[in-house]
Design an enzyme around this catalytic site. Structure first.
Site, PDB file in Angstrom:
ATOM      1  N   GLU A   1       0.807  -1.219   0.000  1.00 36.28           N
ATOM      2  CA  GLU A   1       0.000   0.000   0.000  1.00 36.28           C
ATOM      3  C   GLU A   1       0.843   1.272   0.000  1.00 36.28           C
ATOM      4  OE1 GLU A   1      -0.479  -2.589   1.943  1.00 36.28           O
ATOM      5  OE2 GLU A   1      -2.567  -3.250   1.806  1.00 36.28           O
TER       6      GLU A   1
ATOM      7  N   PHE B   1     -11.141  -6.807  14.681  1.00 32.19           N
ATOM      8  CA  PHE B   1     -10.115  -7.307  13.787  1.00 32.19           C
ATOM      9  C   PHE B   1      -9.776  -6.249  12.728  1.00 32.19           C
ATOM     10  CE2 PHE B   1      -8.928  -9.645   9.861  1.00 32.19           C
ATOM     11  CZ  PHE B   1      -7.695 -10.101  10.313  1.00 32.19           C
ATOM     12  N   GLN B   2      -8.517  -5.945  12.587  1.00 33.10           N
ATOM     13  CA  GLN B   2      -8.012  -4.959  11.625  1.00 33.10           C
ATOM     14  C   GLN B   2      -8.622  -3.567  11.808  1.00 33.10           C
ATOM     15  OE1 GLN B   2      -8.010  -6.756   7.660  1.00 33.10           O
ATOM     16  NE2 GLN B   2      -5.997  -7.597   8.135  1.00 33.10           N
TER      17      GLN B   2
ATOM     18  N   MET C   1      24.468   8.567   0.483  1.00 31.72           N
ATOM     19  CA  MET C   1      24.335   9.888   1.088  1.00 31.72           C
ATOM     20  C   MET C   1      24.661   9.838   2.575  1.00 31.72           C
ATOM     21  SD  MET C   1      23.952  12.989   0.565  1.00 31.72           S
ATOM     22  CE  MET C   1      23.054  13.632  -0.832  1.00 31.72           C
TER      23      MET C   1
HETATM   24  C1  FAD Z   1      18.916  14.562   0.007  1.00 36.81           C
HETATM   25  C2  FAD Z   1      18.174  15.843  -0.231  1.00 36.81           C
HETATM   26  C3  FAD Z   1      18.865  16.994  -0.507  1.00 36.81           C
HETATM   27  C4  FAD Z   1      18.196  18.174  -0.818  1.00 36.81           C
HETATM   28  N1  FAD Z   1      18.937  19.265  -1.178  1.00 36.81           N
HETATM   29  C5  FAD Z   1      18.294  20.360  -1.656  1.00 36.81           C
HETATM   30  C6  FAD Z   1      19.020  21.453  -2.212  1.00 36.81           C
HETATM   31  O1  FAD Z   1      20.234  21.459  -2.275  1.00 36.81           O
HETATM   32  N2  FAD Z   1      18.319  22.496  -2.695  1.00 36.81           N
HETATM   33  C7  FAD Z   1      16.937  22.518  -2.675  1.00 36.81           C
HETATM   34  O2  FAD Z   1      16.342  23.466  -3.178  1.00 36.81           O
HETATM   35  N3  FAD Z   1      16.243  21.517  -2.124  1.00 36.81           N
HETATM   36  C8  FAD Z   1      16.881  20.432  -1.626  1.00 36.81           C
HETATM   37  N4  FAD Z   1      16.148  19.396  -1.122  1.00 36.81           N
HETATM   38  C9  FAD Z   1      14.672  19.502  -1.114  1.00 36.81           C
HETATM   39  C10 FAD Z   1      14.164  20.300   0.082  1.00 36.81           C
HETATM   40  O3  FAD Z   1      14.179  19.476   1.214  1.00 36.81           O
HETATM   41  C11 FAD Z   1      12.731  20.817  -0.172  1.00 36.81           C
HETATM   42  O4  FAD Z   1      11.888  19.736  -0.474  1.00 36.81           O
HETATM   43  C12 FAD Z   1      12.634  21.785  -1.298  1.00 36.81           C
HETATM   44  O5  FAD Z   1      13.619  22.782  -1.183  1.00 36.81           O
HETATM   45  C13 FAD Z   1      11.266  22.433  -1.302  1.00 36.81           C
HETATM   46  O6  FAD Z   1      11.097  23.182  -2.457  1.00 36.81           O
HETATM   47  P1  FAD Z   1       9.871  24.203  -2.577  1.00 36.81           P
HETATM   48  O7  FAD Z   1       9.839  25.099  -1.408  1.00 36.81           O
HETATM   49  O8  FAD Z   1       9.984  24.806  -3.924  1.00 36.81           O
HETATM   50  O9  FAD Z   1       8.602  23.225  -2.671  1.00 36.81           O
HETATM   51  P2  FAD Z   1       7.469  22.826  -1.611  1.00 36.81           P
HETATM   52  O10 FAD Z   1       8.045  22.321  -0.379  1.00 36.81           O
HETATM   53  O11 FAD Z   1       6.542  21.947  -2.364  1.00 36.81           O
HETATM   54  O12 FAD Z   1       6.760  24.199  -1.294  1.00 36.81           O
HETATM   55  C14 FAD Z   1       5.969  24.826  -2.253  1.00 36.81           C
HETATM   56  C15 FAD Z   1       5.467  26.127  -1.693  1.00 36.81           C
HETATM   57  O13 FAD Z   1       4.668  26.759  -2.694  1.00 36.81           O
HETATM   58  C16 FAD Z   1       3.418  27.125  -2.142  1.00 36.81           C
HETATM   59  N5  FAD Z   1       2.394  27.054  -3.178  1.00 36.81           N
HETATM   60  C17 FAD Z   1       1.687  25.968  -3.572  1.00 36.81           C
HETATM   61  N6  FAD Z   1       0.819  26.294  -4.528  1.00 36.81           N
HETATM   62  C18 FAD Z   1       0.959  27.620  -4.759  1.00 36.81           C
HETATM   63  C19 FAD Z   1       0.328  28.534  -5.622  1.00 36.81           C
HETATM   64  N7  FAD Z   1      -0.632  28.152  -6.460  1.00 36.81           N
HETATM   65  N8  FAD Z   1       0.719  29.830  -5.582  1.00 36.81           N
HETATM   66  C20 FAD Z   1       1.688  30.235  -4.734  1.00 36.81           C
HETATM   67  N9  FAD Z   1       2.320  29.405  -3.883  1.00 36.81           N
HETATM   68  C21 FAD Z   1       1.970  28.108  -3.895  1.00 36.81           C
HETATM   69  C22 FAD Z   1       3.179  26.132  -1.033  1.00 36.81           C
HETATM   70  O14 FAD Z   1       2.269  26.648  -0.087  1.00 36.81           O
HETATM   71  C23 FAD Z   1       4.580  25.937  -0.475  1.00 36.81           C
HETATM   72  O15 FAD Z   1       4.893  26.894   0.486  1.00 36.81           O
HETATM   73  C24 FAD Z   1      16.788  18.212  -0.776  1.00 36.81           C
HETATM   74  C25 FAD Z   1      16.082  17.075  -0.437  1.00 36.81           C
HETATM   75  C26 FAD Z   1      16.752  15.886  -0.188  1.00 36.81           C
HETATM   76  C27 FAD Z   1      15.966  14.670   0.125  1.00 36.81           C
HETATM   77  C1  TPP Z   2      12.859   5.649   4.196  1.00 39.96           C
HETATM   78  C2  TPP Z   2      14.168   6.316   4.469  1.00 39.96           C
HETATM   79  N1  TPP Z   2      15.014   5.792   5.354  1.00 39.96           N
HETATM   80  C3  TPP Z   2      16.207   6.377   5.597  1.00 39.96           C
HETATM   81  C4  TPP Z   2      16.566   7.523   4.940  1.00 39.96           C
HETATM   82  C5  TPP Z   2      17.910   8.199   5.215  1.00 39.96           C
HETATM   83  N2  TPP Z   2      18.731   8.195   3.978  1.00 39.96           N
HETATM   84  C6  TPP Z   2      18.818   9.292   3.180  1.00 39.96           C
HETATM   85  S1  TPP Z   2      19.753   9.021   1.843  1.00 39.96           S
HETATM   86  C7  TPP Z   2      20.090   7.451   2.310  1.00 39.96           C
HETATM   87  C8  TPP Z   2      20.975   6.557   1.491  1.00 39.96           C
HETATM   88  C9  TPP Z   2      20.380   6.193   0.176  1.00 39.96           C
HETATM   89  O1  TPP Z   2      21.151   5.150  -0.374  1.00 39.96           O
HETATM   90  P1  TPP Z   2      20.927   4.704  -1.859  1.00 39.96           P
HETATM   91  O2  TPP Z   2      19.492   4.435  -2.095  1.00 39.96           O
HETATM   92  O3  TPP Z   2      21.845   3.590  -2.165  1.00 39.96           O
HETATM   93  O4  TPP Z   2      21.296   6.008  -2.689  1.00 39.96           O
HETATM   94  P2  TPP Z   2      22.739   6.743  -2.793  1.00 39.96           P
HETATM   95  O5  TPP Z   2      22.793   7.808  -1.758  1.00 39.96           O
HETATM   96  O6  TPP Z   2      23.785   5.704  -2.579  1.00 39.96           O
HETATM   97  O7  TPP Z   2      22.741   7.313  -4.163  1.00 39.96           O
HETATM   98  C10 TPP Z   2      19.466   7.146   3.522  1.00 39.96           C
HETATM   99  C11 TPP Z   2      19.578   5.850   4.235  1.00 39.96           C
HETATM  100  C12 TPP Z   2      15.618   8.064   4.046  1.00 39.96           C
HETATM  101  N3  TPP Z   2      15.842   9.207   3.403  1.00 39.96           N
HETATM  102  N4  TPP Z   2      14.445   7.423   3.812  1.00 39.96           N
END
Ligand code: FAD
Ligand code: TPP
Ligand code: MG
Lengths: 183, 570
Positions: B49, B111-112, B474
């Protein structure tokens, strides 16, 4: 600063949980929350007091509005308002202490609502200060039990916080001049 | 006409325009499944799911339409939690329908039975428990309306078994939403526009920070017009990538933790930040105390609760981005900002992001090479890349140049590993004509690879690129930087991915050399069926640059050694 909100919500199951959960999730510190019926059966009214700085206070309001069941939020912290809390205090009152306690109650305009051989229950309504004041005075005699309702608040004067129309509280809101998100 | 609750569910879905749902049956939702036979809705049988929710999410992100996931009560519903939270964090509109035990049994630990509305309360935009069939049609209509309007998000509707089984008069018209307190459409006051325009016209060093909200709002054109007319460069968030084409001369690229160094420097030097539909996530700002210290800030945002949450702004324009920009555009004066743009061009020389492309092809295979070659091969052909979470996700963001909105689908806010494959299935279902590539780590792939079966059963042509570095890369990188290379619990012993693919009847290739990358991609594209390519890349490679958690945005960890200047921007 302690902020006081009047919040109108749809009278539906689970709405109190949604509000409480919001405050917990956003780490806003609830000081007191009361909820009760209003003049409209489909609407409940909450009074919530929260410790928050002005920026936080605005965000609390905006977050409350994000709850779909919230109809109207008003921060009445700076508005002239009547704020009331009700307390019942069971205090030990034997022998000569009894007359002192009764005297204190009358000075604070509290009412004695139960009389037993060894104790009295005093009911007092008022703001925090007044209730805390009486409580301090009663402590030396032995406060056996106390309950407080939490505060309820209402604006002074003819301006109402109430939901004029449940069909369209938003229209009312638009007309409300203190809704502003910019700084 | 009298209908059962089960029939009403499908009828309402059809009327909401739903053509596909992603689900998994069980006792409490069986009445609904029984009625599915007479519905035009196509049911995609998932393998878990969580997958159903990611598929609905991918469907929504790729199409802009509400995605739908269905599950039974108890474990079926709780398995949805991760996918719901993922959709919530990234404002993705999905509706989850769960079966619930009979209304008479609620609260008896039947159940469930689980309190799924209680469990999902903080991770849904709104949720409902329906115990009376008479409430069902209106509730479903409200659910779709709430999910897609305003700031989009997930809505869960939990329906008791008896509400599915009993019947009532069904009348769509009279079941219109009744949401007296819900206010999705706000708009700014005129003096706020004035103030914003004044700041824009007075700014010498403005930058637009472009986010996901631009795509959600469909404001791509307006954003481009604003940037061009006022001569303002644009930095993008991860979720904003594609909202302005990467090849646009004013597009600087991604900002933040793994953004290009010059982009972050530009932001730190700016005198005005114009944030459009982005929420100043901490991966975007770095340390807030030192964030863009000299800049005034304008925030255009649909959700008032985002205003002044992380970054204190000077003007907030609360409303739909496209509407707000349409109001502003006629009053935007064109201003020559060549001095500022030249200054930024000068910063570009400092970038270390691209130098990896100049690394010699010395028998090593770098993930960046794989991504860059994939981009060269698939550019301009309606390609959607769906990434998982980790190093490969960041390399994709750095080296794949997204020209179109909705061409990168990724979990940003929750960072949910296991997102990519199921989300890609949703993407392909929503946009069968698109070429869909999954870019996934060897770790994350194993979290939801059971959905390979769903992909095959639905006959979906999806290409899967496993960036196999033998590590939870990462996390290993964080251990390298911040835990003295103590690689606890990050090396992976992986299965033979080729054999896994074969078990599902999927074509497969293993790539260990740079020279094999392009041929493998070409052959995957030519193949009619799904293909899985196992790219065995350099194991201890690192994503540069990086803003360490808590560091200022301009204090980036850079690639050690001399920076190789890049000539071409390709
Ligand atoms: C490993 C990892 C590394 C990351 N590194 C980076 C990085 O280096 N740089 C980076 O940028 N991000 C990075 N992120 C992502 C980061 O965590 C955020 O998810 C991202 O920055 C959010 O982008 P956002 O604010 O554009 O989008 P969202 O979080 O989706 O926010 C959107 C915003 O727009 C608003 N909005 C929605 N609809 C409308 C509308 N119609 N009009 C006006 N406003 C609206 C919402 O209310 C909200 O505030 C990383 C994520 C991971 C997992
Ligand atoms: C469900 C979940 N568990 C743990 C993490 C923490 N986490 C972030 S990146 C990462 C490693 C991802 O490894 P892989 O899928 O091999 O990608 P790589 O970074 O090697 O490209 C982990 C464990 C996460 N983001 N999501
Ligand atoms: Mg890995």
């Amino acid at each position: 600063m302690l902020n006081t909100y009047v919040v109108y919500v749809e009278n539906k199951p689970g709405v109190l949980t949604r509000v409480a959960s919001l405050f917990r999730r956003r780490a806003f510190n609830i000081d007191s929350l009361t909820v009760g019926r209003t003049e409209k059966p489909e609407v409940s009214r909450m009074t919530i007091t929260v410790e928050a700085d002005p920026d936080q206070a605005r965000r609390i309001e905006a977050n409350l509005y994000k709850l779909v069941n919230v109809l109207l939020v008003e921060n009445i912290t700076t508005a002239p308002a009547i704020v009331r809390d009700l307390a019942m205090i069971k205090v030990a009152a034997m022998h000569e202490a009894r007359s002192h306690v009764l005297e204190l109650a009358s000075v604070f305009r509290a009412r004695v609502v139960d009389v037993a051989p060894e104790s009295l229950i005093i009911e007092i309504t008022g703001g925090d200060d007044k209730i805390d004041g009486l409580l301090e005075m009663l402590r030396p005699y032995g406060v056996l039990e106390m309950v407080r309702t939490g505060i309820v608040a209402m604006r002074r004067g003819s301006k109402c916080s109430s939901v004029v129309s449940t069909a369209n509280p938003v229209a009312q809101l638009a007309a409300d001049d203190d809704v502003q998100y910019s700084v | 006409m009298k209908k059962t609750g089960a029939q009403i569910i499908w009828e309402c879905l059809e009327r909401e325009g739903v053509t596909h749902v992603f689900g998994y049956p069980g006792g409490a939702i069986l009445p609904a499944y029984d009625a599915l036979k007479h519905s035009r809705v196509h049911h995609v049988l998932v393998r878990h799911e969580q997958g159903a929710t990611h598929m609905a999410d991918g469907y929504a992100r790729a199409s802009g339409q509400v995605g739908v996931a269905v599950a039974t009560s108890g474990p079926g519903a709780t398995n949805m939690v991760t996918g719901i939270a993922t959709a919530m964090m990234d404002s993705s509109p999905i509706v989850c329908i769960t079966g619930q035990v009979g209304s008479k049994l609620i609260g008896s630990d039947a159940f469930q039975e689980t309190d799924i509305t209680g469990i999902t309360l903080p991770i849904t935009k709104h949720n409902y428990l329906v115990t009376h069939v008479g409430d069902l049609a209106r509730t479903l209509r409200e659910a779709f309306y709430v999910a897609r309007s305003g700031r989009p998000g997930p809505v869960l509707v939990d329906i008791t078994k008896d509400a599915q089984q009993s019947a009532c008069e069904f009348d769509w018209e009279s079941a219109a939403p009744q949401l007296p307190g819900y206010r999705p459409d706000l708009s700014p006051a005129s003096h706020e526009y004035e103030h914003a325009l004044q700041l824009i016209h007075n700014a010498k060093r403005p930058v637009i920070l472009l986010g996901h909200g631009a795509i959600l709002s469909g404001a791509m054109r307006e954003v481009r017009d604003l940037a061009e007319r006022a001569g303002i460069p644009v930095a993008l968030t991860l979720l904003g990538l594609g909202a302005l084409s990467a090849s646009h001369p004013l597009n600087l690229g991604m900002m933040g933790m793994h953004g290009e160094a010059w982009v972050n420097h530009t932001i730190q030097e700016a005198d005005l930040l114009i944030a459009l539909g982005m929420r100043f996530d901490d991966r975007v700002t770095g340390n807030l105390k030192t964030y863009a210290p000299t800049a005034k800030k304008i925030h255009v945002e649909i959700d008032p609760a985002e205003i002044n949450k992380n970054v204190k702004v000077d003007v907030a324009l609360v409303g739909d981005l496209r509407e707000v920009l349409r109001e502003m555009l006629p009053r935007i004066e064109s201003i020559d900002r060549s001095e500022w743009l030249d200054f930024i061009d000068g910063l570009k020389g400092q970038s270390a992001v691209r130098d990896i492309q100049n690394l010699p092809d010395n028998g090593h295979l770098y993930a960046a090479h794989v991504i860059n070659d994939l981009w060269r091969e698939t550019r301009g052909s309606n390609t959607v890349v769906v990434t998982d979470v980790g190093q490969h996700q960041m390399w994709e963001a750095q080296y794949y140049k997204h020209e179109e909105p909705r061409s990168l689908i990724t979990s940003g806010g929750l960072g949910t590993m296991g997102f990519a494959l199921p989300a890609a299935i949703g993407v392909k279902v929503a946009r069968p004509e698109a070429e869909v590539w999954v870019v996934v780590g060897d770790g994350g792939f194993q979290m939801t690879m059971c959905e390979l079966a769903t992909m095959v059963q639905e006959n979906l042509k999806i290409n899967i690129a496993i960036i196999n570095n033998g590590y939870l890369g990462m996390v290993r990188q964080w251990q390298e930087f911040f835990y003295e290379r103590n690689y606890q619990a990050t090396p992976l012993l992986n299965p033979d991915f080729a054999k896994i693919a074969e078990a599902y009847g999927i074509r497969t290739a293993t790539v260990t050399q740079r020279s094999q990358v392009v041929p493998s991609v070409q052959s995957a594209r030519q193949n009619d069926g799904p293909v899985l390519i196992n790219f065995q890349v350099e194991q201890e490679d690192t994503v540069y640059p990086m803003v360490a958690a808590g560091a200022a945005l301009h204090e980036m960890i850079r690639r050690p050694g001399p920076i190789v200047e890049t000539a071409a921007d390709e």
